[in-house]
Enzyme design. Structure first.
Site, PDB file in Angstrom:
ATOM      1  N   LYS A 101     -10.014   0.209  -1.937  1.00  0.00           N
ATOM      2  CA  LYS A 101      -9.835  -0.251  -0.612  1.00  0.00           C
ATOM      3  C   LYS A 101     -10.242   1.068   0.353  1.00  0.00           C
ATOM      4  O   LYS A 101      -9.775   1.871   0.277  1.00  0.00           O
ATOM      5  CB  LYS A 101      -8.484  -0.707  -0.243  1.00  0.00           C
ATOM      6  CG  LYS A 101      -8.022  -0.802   1.262  1.00  0.00           C
ATOM      7  CD  LYS A 101      -6.882  -1.349   1.456  1.00  0.00           C
ATOM      8  CE  LYS A 101      -6.435  -1.630   3.130  1.00  0.00           C
ATOM      9  NZ  LYS A 101      -5.224  -2.171   3.406  1.00  0.00           N
TER      10      LYS A 101
ATOM     11  N   LYS B 118      -6.841   3.472  -2.598  1.00  0.00           N
ATOM     12  CA  LYS B 118      -7.169   3.267  -1.449  1.00  0.00           C
ATOM     13  C   LYS B 118      -7.610   4.712  -0.793  1.00  0.00           C
ATOM     14  O   LYS B 118      -6.994   5.653  -1.334  1.00  0.00           O
ATOM     15  CB  LYS B 118      -6.238   2.580  -0.444  1.00  0.00           C
ATOM     16  CG  LYS B 118      -6.324   2.524   0.957  1.00  0.00           C
ATOM     17  CD  LYS B 118      -4.864   1.933   1.511  1.00  0.00           C
ATOM     18  CE  LYS B 118      -5.001   1.911   3.058  1.00  0.00           C
ATOM     19  NZ  LYS B 118      -3.837   1.342   3.634  1.00  0.00           N
TER      20      LYS B 118
ATOM     21  N   ASP C  43       0.777  -1.221   0.138  1.00  0.00           N
ATOM     22  CA  ASP C  43      -0.013  -0.008   0.031  1.00  0.00           C
ATOM     23  C   ASP C  43       0.860   1.081   0.026  1.00  0.00           C
ATOM     24  O   ASP C  43       1.522   1.568   0.917  1.00  0.00           O
ATOM     25  CB  ASP C  43      -0.785  -0.049   1.299  1.00  0.00           C
ATOM     26  CG  ASP C  43      -1.957  -1.032   1.198  1.00  0.00           C
ATOM     27  OD1 ASP C  43      -2.052  -2.103   0.287  1.00  0.00           O
ATOM     28  OD2 ASP C  43      -2.879  -1.014   2.079  1.00  0.00           O
TER      29      ASP C  43
END
Length: 213
Positions: free
Chosen positions: A180, A151, A89
């Site tokens: 996400k 995300k 991430d």
């Protein structure tokens, strides 16, 4: 709904200990979460605990500000993949987005994806700092650069996941890449609302509480 299939069981506090990571992994195994999301210094510990479980090890790059150099992000991602991370991430360079330096943003995401390879790369937009048009552009750049997910948040910004933002992101990315939602999602009903809005993953430190509801 089997909500555990969506949960990235998260512990990113800087004072997390080895015992905390062991507990996180044991909870992930018990509830069959999708992954654990941890800082890079804990990858080897998590890898040891989760080998042969099918639960992914996710770690964060350029975290939480996103303002380190491209070279630093690439080196960090490469190190974490070599240590056994399955997913990365990475925080986008927010200032470059706001300066409309879109080619630089695209190339940074692409450079990190190159070292991540077939592993999953999620690009954290930290949407609390972006306008709707900047969120749209960041989503488009992520797709162009080969990212696998966008995300919402680090969980360290001024605001976490927002349903309106996830709806917006879904209209842009469709089914081309995943979404996400992370930051401030603490109960099962909230998680279900984000999933209904289009989130494919939920980043949360409250997964166990959700499972007990």
């Amino acid at each position: 709904m089997e909500i555990q299939n969506y949960i990235d069981h998260t512990l990113l506090k800087p004072y997390a200990t080895r015992a905390d990571i062991h507990k996180l992994c044991e909870e992930a195994i018990h509830y069959d979460f999708q992954s654990v999301c941890i800082n890079g210094c804990h990858i080897l510990t998590a890898r040891e605990k989760l080998d042969s479980t099918g639960i992914a090890v996710c770690s964060v790059v350029g975290f939480p500000l996103g303002s380190s150099s491209t070279e630093a992000k690439v080196a960090e991602a490469n190190d974490y993949i070599l240590k056994g991370a399955d997913e990365i991430d990475m925080v986008i360079n927010i200032g470059l987005i706001k300066d409309a330096k879109f080619e630089q943003v695209r190339e940074e995401i692409r450079a990190v994806k190159d070292v991540v390879g077939d592993n999953i790369l999620k690009v954290i937009l930290e949407t609390c700092h972006l306008t709707d048009s900047e969120i749209q552009k960041a989503c488009e750049l992520t797709i162009e650069a080969g990212g696998d997910y966008v995300k919402t948040s680090t969980g360290f910004g001024a605001r976490g996941a927002d349903l309106k933002v996830v709806n917006l992101m879904k209209t842009i990315v469709g089914d081309e890449i995943g979404i996400k939602a992370a930051g401030g999602i603490r109960d099962r009903q909230s998680a279900l609302k984000f999933i209904a809005a289009g989130a494919n993953r939920i980043g949360t430190s409250s997964g166990v509480a959700m499972m007990k509801e």
